[in-house]
Motif scaffolding. Structure first.
Motif, PDB file in Angstrom:
ATOM      1  N   THR A 119       0.830  -1.210   0.000  1.00 45.61           N
ATOM      2  CA  THR A 119       0.000   0.000   0.000  1.00 45.61           C
ATOM      3  C   THR A 119       0.862   1.256   0.000  1.00 45.61           C
ATOM      4  OG1 THR A 119      -0.119   0.111   2.425  1.00 45.61           O
ATOM      5  CG2 THR A 119      -1.803  -1.214   1.297  1.00 45.61           C
ATOM      6  N   ASP A 120       2.109   1.139  -0.449  1.00 42.36           N
ATOM      7  CA  ASP A 120       3.040   2.259  -0.341  1.00 42.36           C
ATOM      8  C   ASP A 120       2.743   3.390  -1.316  1.00 42.36           C
ATOM      9  OD1 ASP A 120       3.832   0.208  -2.176  1.00 42.36           O
ATOM     10  OD2 ASP A 120       5.789   1.134  -2.387  1.00 42.36           O
ATOM     11  N   HIS A 121       1.776   3.215  -2.225  1.00 37.59           N
ATOM     12  CA  HIS A 121       1.387   4.312  -3.109  1.00 37.59           C
ATOM     13  C   HIS A 121       0.319   5.200  -2.470  1.00 37.59           C
ATOM     14  CE1 HIS A 121      -1.647   1.282  -3.578  1.00 37.59           C
ATOM     15  NE2 HIS A 121      -2.351   1.965  -4.454  1.00 37.59           N
ATOM     16  N   LEU A 122      -0.183   4.807  -1.304  1.00 37.63           N
ATOM     17  CA  LEU A 122      -1.205   5.586  -0.612  1.00 37.63           C
ATOM     18  C   LEU A 122      -0.560   6.657   0.266  1.00 37.63           C
ATOM     19  CD1 LEU A 122      -3.559   2.697   0.592  1.00 37.63           C
ATOM     20  CD2 LEU A 122      -3.750   4.057  -1.504  1.00 37.63           C
ATOM     21  N   ALA A 123      -1.335   7.669   0.620  1.00 36.37           N
ATOM     22  CA  ALA A 123      -0.843   8.693   1.546  1.00 36.37           C
ATOM     23  C   ALA A 123      -0.526   8.065   2.900  1.00 36.37           C
ATOM     24  CB  ALA A 123      -1.890   9.790   1.709  1.00 36.37           C
ATOM     25  N   ASP A 124       0.497   8.568   3.534  1.00 36.02           N
ATOM     26  CA  ASP A 124       0.926   7.994   4.815  1.00 36.02           C
ATOM     27  C   ASP A 124      -0.143   8.087   5.893  1.00 36.02           C
ATOM     28  OD1 ASP A 124       3.396   7.288   3.796  1.00 36.02           O
ATOM     29  OD2 ASP A 124       4.406   9.103   4.522  1.00 36.02           O
ATOM     30  N   THR A 127      -6.172   6.256   7.173  1.00 42.45           N
ATOM     31  CA  THR A 127      -6.543   5.370   8.282  1.00 42.45           C
ATOM     32  C   THR A 127      -7.821   4.588   8.006  1.00 42.45           C
ATOM     33  OG1 THR A 127      -7.733   7.175   9.377  1.00 42.45           O
ATOM     34  CG2 THR A 127      -5.417   6.828   9.999  1.00 42.45           C
ATOM     35  N   ASP A 128      -8.446   4.817   6.871  1.00 40.47           N
ATOM     36  CA  ASP A 128      -9.684   4.124   6.526  1.00 40.47           C
ATOM     37  C   ASP A 128      -9.364   2.729   5.997  1.00 40.47           C
ATOM     38  OD1 ASP A 128     -12.585   3.965   5.820  1.00 40.47           O
ATOM     39  OD2 ASP A 128     -11.727   3.839   3.797  1.00 40.47           O
ATOM     40  N   LEU A 129      -9.895   1.694   6.620  1.00 45.57           N
ATOM     41  CA  LEU A 129      -9.571   0.324   6.246  1.00 45.57           C
ATOM     42  C   LEU A 129      -9.994  -0.001   4.823  1.00 45.57           C
ATOM     43  CD1 LEU A 129     -10.407  -1.685   9.510  1.00 45.57           C
ATOM     44  CD2 LEU A 129      -8.195  -0.815   8.739  1.00 45.57           C
ATOM     45  N   ASP A 130     -11.122   0.522   4.384  1.00 42.67           N
ATOM     46  CA  ASP A 130     -11.571   0.253   3.019  1.00 42.67           C
ATOM     47  C   ASP A 130     -10.598   0.835   2.003  1.00 42.67           C
ATOM     48  OD1 ASP A 130     -13.816  -1.177   3.780  1.00 42.67           O
ATOM     49  OD2 ASP A 130     -15.131   0.579   3.770  1.00 42.67           O
ATOM     50  N   SER A 131     -10.059   1.998   2.286  1.00 43.74           N
ATOM     51  CA  SER A 131      -9.093   2.618   1.381  1.00 43.74           C
ATOM     52  C   SER A 131      -7.783   1.821   1.360  1.00 43.74           C
ATOM     53  CB  SER A 131      -8.813   4.061   1.799  1.00 43.74           C
ATOM     54  OG  SER A 131      -9.985   4.849   1.705  1.00 43.74           O
ATOM     55  N   ILE A 132      -7.392   1.323   2.512  1.00 47.54           N
ATOM     56  CA  ILE A 132      -6.178   0.504   2.580  1.00 47.54           C
ATOM     57  C   ILE A 132      -6.384  -0.794   1.815  1.00 47.54           C
ATOM     58  CG2 ILE A 132      -4.688  -0.805   4.148  1.00 47.54           C
ATOM     59  CD1 ILE A 132      -5.215   1.477   6.216  1.00 47.54           C
ATOM     60  N   ALA A 161      -3.341   2.216  11.248  1.00 48.64           N
ATOM     61  CA  ALA A 161      -4.802   2.337  11.335  1.00 48.64           C
ATOM     62  C   ALA A 161      -5.458   1.250  12.172  1.00 48.64           C
ATOM     63  CB  ALA A 161      -5.403   2.320   9.928  1.00 48.64           C
ATOM     64  N   ALA A 162      -4.895   0.044  12.171  1.00 46.90           N
ATOM     65  CA  ALA A 162      -5.561  -1.084  12.822  1.00 46.90           C
ATOM     66  C   ALA A 162      -5.604  -0.899  14.335  1.00 46.90           C
ATOM     67  CB  ALA A 162      -4.844  -2.386  12.475  1.00 46.90           C
ATOM     68  N   ARG A 163      -6.773  -1.121  14.913  1.00 46.67           N
ATOM     69  CA  ARG A 163      -6.936  -1.017  16.358  1.00 46.67           C
ATOM     70  C   ARG A 163      -6.676  -2.334  17.049  1.00 46.67           C
ATOM     71  NH1 ARG A 163     -12.964   0.860  15.663  1.00 46.67           N
ATOM     72  NH2 ARG A 163     -12.649  -0.838  14.168  1.00 46.67           N
ATOM     73  N   ASP A 164      -6.890  -3.446  16.328  1.00 49.73           N
ATOM     74  CA  ASP A 164      -6.746  -4.765  16.932  1.00 49.73           C
ATOM     75  C   ASP A 164      -6.612  -5.803  15.827  1.00 49.73           C
ATOM     76  OD1 ASP A 164      -9.356  -5.047  15.892  1.00 49.73           O
ATOM     77  OD2 ASP A 164     -10.256  -4.534  17.829  1.00 49.73           O
ATOM     78  N   THR A 165      -6.519  -7.072  16.228  1.00 49.95           N
ATOM     79  CA  THR A 165      -6.376  -8.167  15.271  1.00 49.95           C
ATOM     80  C   THR A 165      -7.530  -8.213  14.280  1.00 49.95           C
ATOM     81  OG1 THR A 165      -5.080  -9.504  16.823  1.00 49.95           O
ATOM     82  CG2 THR A 165      -6.239 -10.678  15.065  1.00 49.95           C
ATOM     83  N   GLU A 166      -8.730  -7.901  14.734  1.00 43.99           N
ATOM     84  CA  GLU A 166      -9.894  -7.969  13.851  1.00 43.99           C
ATOM     85  C   GLU A 166      -9.774  -7.009  12.675  1.00 43.99           C
ATOM     86  OE1 GLU A 166     -12.374 -10.207  13.821  1.00 43.99           O
ATOM     87  OE2 GLU A 166     -11.022 -11.126  15.272  1.00 43.99           O
ATOM     88  N   ASP A 167      -9.138  -5.863  12.877  1.00 45.83           N
ATOM     89  CA  ASP A 167      -8.953  -4.935  11.770  1.00 45.83           C
ATOM     90  C   ASP A 167      -8.018  -5.526  10.706  1.00 45.83           C
ATOM     91  OD1 ASP A 167     -10.694  -3.051  12.711  1.00 45.83           O
ATOM     92  OD2 ASP A 167      -9.157  -1.719  13.535  1.00 45.83           O
ATOM     93  N   TYR A 168      -6.987  -6.222  11.152  1.00 47.26           N
ATOM     94  CA  TYR A 168      -6.114  -6.900  10.187  1.00 47.26           C
ATOM     95  C   TYR A 168      -6.888  -7.964   9.424  1.00 47.26           C
ATOM     96  CZ  TYR A 168      -1.924  -4.720  12.119  1.00 47.26           C
ATOM     97  OH  TYR A 168      -0.963  -3.805  12.503  1.00 47.26           O
TER      98      TYR A 168
END
Length: 386
Positions: A119-124, A127-132, A161-168
Motif C-alpha cells: 500500500t506504499d502508493h497511498l498517503a501515509d 486510516t480508513d480500512l476500506d481505502s487501505i 490504522a488497525a486497532r486490533d487483530t480484527e482490523d487486520y
C-alpha cells in the motif's frame, strides 16, 4: 595476487591480499531441493536525480542484467521487495515498470518470480480500512497481471490504522478471497521497518503469532507460503511446524539461513532472502550440494557467507540495501555505486571496507583486480587516503 591497502577504525592501514576467485558452478538443471528466491536491488541511472524524495530513475539494462545473473545460478527472483527500496525511495510508477520488465525476463529464463504488493502508493496518513484494502487490491491485481506470484507485503498504513487483530482480518480476509492464485504473506519485523511495530494486532510476538496462524489456517488454500523476517531462528522453527501441511515457510532470516534451510529432519525452510542477491553463486552451490545430499559441501559453501550476511544486515538493519548494492558494484554488475534516494550513504565507509573484506573471504569477488580498483576509487572518493 592482488593487494590493496585498507583503513582500520584506529586510522591505521594494513595490506589486504585478495584470494584467488572461486569457481562457482552454475546448475545444469533447475534447483528443486528448496524453493529459493533472491530479493534483488535496483541499479540507478547515474544521469537521474535519484535524490531523497525524487522519482526513481533506473538503469534498466544493469537492473535486468543483475536479475539474469541470479537466474543463471538457478535462483528465483523476489521483485520489488524492501531490498529494491520499497518504502525507501522506489515509487509506485517505477515499481510497476520494474515488476513488468522482471516478470518478462523471468518468463524468458523459465525462472520463478514473485513480487511485492503493498500500500506504499497511498498517503501515509490514510486510516480508513476500506481505502487501505483498495490499495492492496490495486497492487495485487497488477502483480498477478504480469504473471508473477504476489507477495502481500506488510502495510505501514494498516499498522497505523488497525486497532486490533480484527482490523487486520477485515483487510486480509477480503483481499485473500479475491486473489487469483496462492500468495505469499510477508511478516516483516521492526528491525527492517520500525513503522511495523505491533503488526497483526499485538506487540507481543507470541500473541501476534497466534493471530497470524489463525489467518493462514483460515485461508490456507490461498496461501502458498509465508515469509517471516523476524531474525529469530527459534521462533521460525516453531512457526513452520505449526503451519498447515501445504503452506511453505520462506525464511527471511539473514542471520541464520543455513540451518533453517537445511532443516531439522522434520521441517525445513525455503528461502526468500535479500542476502541471496549478494551471495548468489555460493547460495546456488550450497543448494546444489544439498540436492545431492552432500551436507559437508553445503556447509562449506554457506559457512563463509554468514559473517558477511550478519555484517551487511547489522543494525540499523534497514540499511542493508547499501551493502547489497556495494557488493554488486564490486563484482562488476553495475558501473557505479549509487542508489535511489541517495541511500548509498546509508552505511559508513568503514562498514563498507569490512563488507569488502568479508566478501573476499567468502570467495564472492569474481574479479579481484576490478574489486580492488573499485575499492580504491571508493576510498579516495570519501577522503580515505594514506
Amino acid at each position: 595476487m592482488t593487494s590493496i591497502d585498507l583503513p582500520d577504525a584506529d586510522r591505521t592501514w594494513s595490506a589486504h591480499t585478495l584470494r584467488e576467485p572461486t569457481s562457482w558452478a552454475q546448475p545444469a538443471t533447475p534447483l528443486t531441493v528448496r524453493i529459493a528466491y533472491a530479493a534483488a536491488h535496483v541499479v540507478t541511472d547515474p544521469f537521474g536525480d535519484n535524490v531523497p524524495g525524487a522519482p526513481a530513475v533506473i538503469d534498466w539494462d544493469a537492473t535486468l542484467g543483475f536479475r539474469c545473473h541470479l537466474f543463471s545460478y538457478g535462483l528465483g527472483l523476489a521483485e520489488a521487495m524492501d531490498t529494491a527500496q520499497r518504502g525507501m525511495g522506489l515509487d509506485w510508477p517505477a515499481t510497476q515498470e520494474l515488476i513488468r520488465r522482471s516478470a518478462a525476463e523471468a518468463a524468458a529464463a523459465g525462472a520463478r518470480v514473485a513480487a511485492g504488493a503493498g500500500t506504499d502508493h497511498l498517503a501515509d496518513d490514510i486510516t480508513d480500512l476500506d481505502s487501505i484494502l483498495a490499495g492492496y487490491e490495486e497492487q495485487t491485481a497488477f502483480v498477478e497481471s504480469t504473471g508473477a506470484r504476489a507477495i502481500i507485503m506488510a502495510s505501514r498504513q494498516l499498522a497505523r490504522a488497525a486497532r486490533d487483530t480484527e482490523d487486520y482480518r477485515k483487510v486480509y480476509d477480503r483481499l485473500l478471497a479475491q486473489t487469483e492464485g496462492p500468495v505469499i504473506l510477508h511478516w516483516l519485523g521492526t528491525a527492517f521497518d520500525p513503522a511495523l511495530a505491533g503488526y497483526w494486532g499485538s506487540a507481543d510476538v507470541s500473541t501476534a503469532t497466534d493471530a497470524f496462524l489463525d489467518l493462514v489456517r483460515d485461508n490456507a488454500e490461498k496461501v502458498d507460503g509465508v515469509k517471516v523476517s523476524l531474525l529469530d531462528a527459534e521462533h521460525e522453527k516453531a512457526l513452520r511446524a505449526a503451519l498447515p501441511t501445504d503452506v511453505r515457510l520462506y525464511t527471511g532470516d539473514d542471520f541464520n539461513y543455513p540451518e533453517l534451510i537445511q532443516g531439522d529432519g522434520a521441517h525445513y525452510s525455503d528461502a526468500l532472502l535479500g542476502i541471496f542477491a549478494g551471495i548468489a553463486p555460493a547460495a546456488s552451490a550450497a543448494l546444489q550440494a544439498l540436492e545431492g545430499g552432500n551436507v559437508d559441501d553445503y556447509d562449506a559453501a554457506f559457512g563463509p557467507t554468514l559473517p558477511l550476511a550478519r555484517h551487511v544486515f547489522a543494525a540499523p538493519t534497514y540499511y542493508y540495501k547499501t551493502g547489497i548494492a556495494f557488493l554488486a558494484w564490486l563484482c562488476g554488475h553495475q558501473s557505479g555505486f549509487g542508489m535511489v534516494g541517495g541511500l548509498q550513504n546509508g552505511r559508513s565507509p568503514l562498514h563498507l571496507v569490512e563488507t569488502f573484506r568479508l566478501a573476499d573471504a567468502a570467495g564472492l569477488l569474481p574479479d579481484p583486480d576490478l574489486a580492488a580498483e573499485r575499492m580504491g576509487t571508493f576510498l579516495a572518493s570519501v577522503g580515505m587516503t594514506r
